[in-house]
Scaffold this active site. Structure first.
Site, PDB file in Angstrom:
ATOM      1  N   HIS A  95       0.843  -1.210   0.000  1.00 31.13           N
ATOM      2  CA  HIS A  95       0.000   0.000   0.000  1.00 31.13           C
ATOM      3  C   HIS A  95       0.873   1.253   0.000  1.00 31.13           C
ATOM      4  CE1 HIS A  95      -3.979   1.920   1.446  1.00 31.13           C
ATOM      5  NE2 HIS A  95      -3.189   2.871   0.972  1.00 31.13           N
ATOM      6  N   LEU A 122       2.685   6.670  -5.050  1.00 28.96           N
ATOM      7  CA  LEU A 122       3.867   7.184  -5.741  1.00 28.96           C
ATOM      8  C   LEU A 122       3.578   8.494  -6.476  1.00 28.96           C
ATOM      9  CD1 LEU A 122       5.452   3.855  -7.073  1.00 28.96           C
ATOM     10  CD2 LEU A 122       5.961   5.110  -4.969  1.00 28.96           C
ATOM     11  N   ARG A 123       2.307   8.887  -6.524  1.00 23.99           N
ATOM     12  CA  ARG A 123       1.859  10.226  -6.966  1.00 23.99           C
ATOM     13  C   ARG A 123       2.012  10.519  -8.455  1.00 23.99           C
ATOM     14  NH1 ARG A 123      -1.222  10.666  -2.674  1.00 23.99           N
ATOM     15  NH2 ARG A 123      -0.200  11.327  -0.761  1.00 23.99           N
ATOM     16  N   ASN A 160      -4.853   6.438  -7.063  1.00 20.76           N
ATOM     17  CA  ASN A 160      -5.411   7.796  -6.942  1.00 20.76           C
ATOM     18  C   ASN A 160      -4.434   8.864  -7.430  1.00 20.76           C
ATOM     19  OD1 ASN A 160      -3.746   7.378  -4.713  1.00 20.76           O
ATOM     20  ND2 ASN A 160      -4.984   8.627  -3.333  1.00 20.76           N
ATOM     21  N   ASP A 206      -8.657   3.297  -3.460  1.00 22.34           N
ATOM     22  CA  ASP A 206      -8.029   3.856  -2.250  1.00 22.34           C
ATOM     23  C   ASP A 206      -7.869   5.372  -2.330  1.00 22.34           C
ATOM     24  OD1 ASP A 206      -6.767   3.532   0.377  1.00 22.34           O
ATOM     25  OD2 ASP A 206      -5.060   4.396  -0.656  1.00 22.34           O
ATOM     26  N   HIS A 224      -5.392  -0.495   5.590  1.00 23.84           N
ATOM     27  CA  HIS A 224      -5.062   0.267   6.813  1.00 23.84           C
ATOM     28  C   HIS A 224      -6.123   0.231   7.921  1.00 23.84           C
ATOM     29  CE1 HIS A 224      -7.369   3.085   4.419  1.00 23.84           C
ATOM     30  NE2 HIS A 224      -6.345   3.456   3.673  1.00 23.84           N
ATOM     31  N   ASP A 269       1.464   2.659   3.774  1.00 18.39           N
ATOM     32  CA  ASP A 269       0.594   3.734   3.259  1.00 18.39           C
ATOM     33  C   ASP A 269       1.441   4.998   3.033  1.00 18.39           C
ATOM     34  OD1 ASP A 269      -1.558   5.163   2.342  1.00 18.39           O
ATOM     35  OD2 ASP A 269      -2.617   5.252   4.263  1.00 18.39           O
ATOM     36  N   HIS A 319       3.642  14.362   0.638  1.00 14.64           N
ATOM     37  CA  HIS A 319       3.081  15.656   0.247  1.00 14.64           C
ATOM     38  C   HIS A 319       4.203  16.687   0.353  1.00 14.64           C
ATOM     39  CE1 HIS A 319      -1.085  14.346   0.155  1.00 14.64           C
ATOM     40  NE2 HIS A 319      -0.937  13.777   1.342  1.00 14.64           N
ATOM     41  N   GLY A 361      -1.962  12.248   5.177  1.00 13.29           N
ATOM     42  CA  GLY A 361      -0.920  11.305   4.777  1.00 13.29           C
ATOM     43  C   GLY A 361       0.451  11.626   5.326  1.00 13.29           C
TER      44      GLY A 361
HETATM   45 ZN   LIG Z   1      -6.556   4.631   2.044  1.00 14.76          ZN
END
Ligand SMILES: [Zn+2]
Length: 446
Positions: free
Chosen positions: A78, A81-82, A112, A170, A250, A323, A327, A342
């Site tokens: 989980h 990597l953006r 996402n 997610d 999570h 997770d 940012h 996050g």
């Molecule tokens: Zn999540």
């Protein structure tokens, strides 16, 4: 036994191999013993346990571990990597580098991104960028719904064919029960797992932290435990109806754990993961309005933390994931209410868990290693995660003795958002191999 080991070493003499000698290995009983690992053609060629060990062949490349621990490369099911879309937070290259520095050799990235990983083209893009980076093995999850908007299912078959290993929205929960049920039927037909971020939006609207003393003290709206557990309960019933492999992301609440435990007892195909921060921190630890303590799910009560620890020990929770959610500093500077959720995870996960649970005698080293290697490999049928002949030579060397404070400035991730800055930890990864190649080591970094 020793004779067998000699014969095996003899047989493979025709290949140029790499030997990691003077390694501390966990044997079948989970004890640390002196040993050696032989690598050839990207695979583990032999694992030898002392006291008497075979000699490396002439011309073999020798790495002297100097007594340090060598384990299978860590697996993280989980991570964020953006890329594409949020390259200012992280890229596949920087995220993979951060992973291998943290000892992770296989990471599974969440969809996402922008665009969302909801088409074969984006799955392919992620895979090709990961290949170019040449660091960790990156396996993509694809979205359940187009754009993660919860309105229309993606093309599961095409996504699987392009390389997706499971389906998840997610970042958000799938709000419609019917949509989730349809997704599970479709995934089940393809023998693929559904992985769920469990969150009922009607119960959490705008809340930045968990319900509890911190929220009350600072006049913030709180995220209640049932916002997670309601989805867990709903999805367990849907998993029972569809027969799909359902994996809970999570897990952070006592109530979710109770439901998962009961579902497992009656044979429903449910598995679950937990993050280091939900095992180590509670909402009572949050020092102030610093958004490096803001993540989703939020830090909950000490009771929930205890429930997560117990659930991992009794097998209700199967594995540990980070997770990893980088940012930028600007985004996190917006404060508790407005900053995004996050924290980063790769570069602190193993030392945190080792120091908190193994050094203190609460867990064995073997238990920790299993929850980050063999356990996820078994649940998700990955060929890596084990120190056995024939497995990919994905390995991590760890210095259990060296103590060092967490310094976010030294992270190779673009994200420095961690609540663990300054924590003094032991158990730092010092070298990482993927398919027999050293992809990161403390020596090359200096
Ligand atoms: Zn999540």
């Amino acid at each position: 036994m020793i004779e067998d080991q000699r014969l095996e070493a003899e047989e493979s003499k025709h290949m140029t191999s790499q030997w990691i000698i003077n390694a501390s290995l966990l044997n079948e009983q989970g004890e640390q013993v002196n040993g050696a690992v032989q690598i050839a053609e990207g695979k583990i060629q032999g694992v030898y346990y002392g006291p008497e060990l075979p000699n490396p062949e002439q011309g073999a490349k020798i790495v002297d571990a100097g007594g340090k621990l060598v384990i299978p490369g860590l697996i993280d099911m989980h991570v964020h990597l953006r890329e594409p879309g949020f390259e200012h937070k992280e890229t596949i290259e920087t995220g993979s580098r951060s992973a291998v520095k943290g000892g992770f050799t296989t990471i599974v990235c969440m969809p996402n991104t922008r665009p969302v990983t909801d088409s074969p083209e984006i799955v392919q893009l992620v895979l090709s960028k990961a290949k170019d980076a040449g660091l960790a093995k990156v396996l993509p999850y694809a979205a359940i719904t187009k754009g993660e908007l919860g309105r229309e299912l993606t093309d599961f078959e095409a996504l699987r064919q392009s390389g997706a290993i499971g389906f998840t929205d997610d970042g958000v929960g799938v709000q419609s029960a019917q949509m989730m049920k349809d997704a599970m039927f479709r995934a089940q037909a393809l023998d693929m797992p559904v992985i769920a971020h469990c969150e009922d939006n009607t119960l959490v609207e705008g809340a930045p932290v968990a319900e509890g003393s911190f929220a009350t003290k600072h006049g913030l709206k709180g995220i209640p435990n049932e916002s997670e557990a309601i989805h867990v309960g709903r999805d367990i019933l849907l998993a029972e109806a569809t027969g799909v492999h359902y994996h809970v992301c999570h897990v952070s609440t006592e109530q979710s754990i109770r439901l998962i435990r009961q579902a497992k007892e009656i044979g429903i195909r449910v598995t679950a993961e937990v993050c280091p921060h939900h095992l180590i921190l509670s909402e009572e630890d949050i020092p102030g309005m610093d958004a490096n303590w803001k993540m989703n799910p939020p830090l909950r009560s000490p009771r929930d933390v205890q429930a997560c620890i117990e659930a991992l020990i009794d097998g209700t929770i199967d594995m540990i994931v980070t997770d990893h959610a980088p940012h930028s500093a600007e985004e996190k500077a917006k404060g508790m209410q407005l900053a995004p959720f996050g924290i980063v995870g790769f570069e602190t996960a193993f030392p945190l868990l080792y120091t908190r649970f193994v050094e203190t005698g609460l867990w064995t080293l073997e238990f920790l290693v299993q929850k980050m290697t063999k356990a996820p490999a078994e649940v998700f049928r990955l060929e890596t995660g084990r120190l056995v002949k024939g497995a990919p030579a994905d390995l991590t060397m760890i210095d259990l003795e060296q103590e060092q404070a967490v310094d976010p400035e030294t992270f190779v991730s673009k994200g420095h958002n961690t609540p663990f800055g300054g924590w003094k930890l032991k158990g730092w990864p010092v070298a990482t191999w993927v398919d027999g190649q050293i992809v990161w080591s403390v020596k090359t970094e200096q």
